[in-house]
Design a protein around this motif. Structure first.
Motif, PDB file in Angstrom:
ATOM      1  N   MET A  39       0.820  -1.202   0.000  1.00 26.51           N
ATOM      2  CA  MET A  39       0.000   0.000   0.000  1.00 26.51           C
ATOM      3  C   MET A  39       0.865   1.267   0.000  1.00 26.51           C
ATOM      4  SD  MET A  39      -3.044   0.902  -0.113  1.00 26.51           S
ATOM      5  CE  MET A  39      -4.122   2.230   0.187  1.00 26.51           C
ATOM      6  N   ASN A  40       2.006   1.218   0.702  1.00 27.25           N
ATOM      7  CA  ASN A  40       2.882   2.384   0.763  1.00 27.25           C
ATOM      8  C   ASN A  40       3.429   2.760  -0.606  1.00 27.25           C
ATOM      9  OD1 ASN A  40       2.534   2.695   3.488  1.00 27.25           O
ATOM     10  ND2 ASN A  40       4.345   1.496   4.028  1.00 27.25           N
ATOM     11  N   TRP A 100       1.855   2.477  -3.482  1.00 27.21           N
ATOM     12  CA  TRP A 100       0.812   3.200  -4.219  1.00 27.21           C
ATOM     13  C   TRP A 100       0.646   4.617  -3.691  1.00 27.21           C
ATOM     14  CZ3 TRP A 100      -0.298   1.895  -8.779  1.00 27.21           C
ATOM     15  CH2 TRP A 100      -0.227   0.557  -9.168  1.00 27.21           C
ATOM     16  N   ILE A 101       0.847   4.803  -2.414  1.00 27.07           N
ATOM     17  CA  ILE A 101       0.792   6.166  -1.858  1.00 27.07           C
ATOM     18  C   ILE A 101       1.944   6.989  -2.423  1.00 27.07           C
ATOM     19  CG2 ILE A 101       1.039   7.516   0.266  1.00 27.07           C
ATOM     20  CD1 ILE A 101      -0.441   5.217   1.703  1.00 27.07           C
TER      21      ILE A 101
END
Length: 102
Positions: free
Chosen positions: A1-2, A4-5
């Motif tokens: 997820m990091n 994509w951030i």
């Protein structure tokens, strides 16, 4: 997820930089100093990228076959060789040094 951030923040940052570029008044862009800097900036960035790729391995300075190929390309450029000859000289010298050194 990091990841994509980070991708999203980077994309947003690129968009903001481009938007700010459109908001700069034309009178500022027409100044001789700005024109000269805009012409030289891509060359400086490309030279820095080339040097980093040729002489660095992480945080270590490395002089290997890539440096020899870069030197051969520089000599070909000084001799005013065509672009394809410059690239071919770099490739041949790099491959030759790698073949000799293992």
């Amino acid at each position: 997820m990091n990841v994509w951030i980070a991708i999203g923040v980077t994309a947003l940052g690129c968009y903001v930089v481009k938007l700010v570029g459109f908001l700069v008044p034309t009178s500022v862009l027409e100044r001789p100093l700005v024109r000269r800097l805009a012409a030289l900036l891509p060359v400086a960035l490309l030279a820095a990228l080339t040097a980093q790729q040729a002489f660095a391995d992480g945080r270590v300075l490395v002089v290997d076959a890539k440096a020899a190929g870069l030197a051969a390309a520089a000599v070909a450029l000084v001799l005013r060789a065509p672009f394809l000859v410059v690239v071919a000289a770099a490739v041949v010298v790099t491959a030759g040094v790698r073949a000799m050194t293992g």
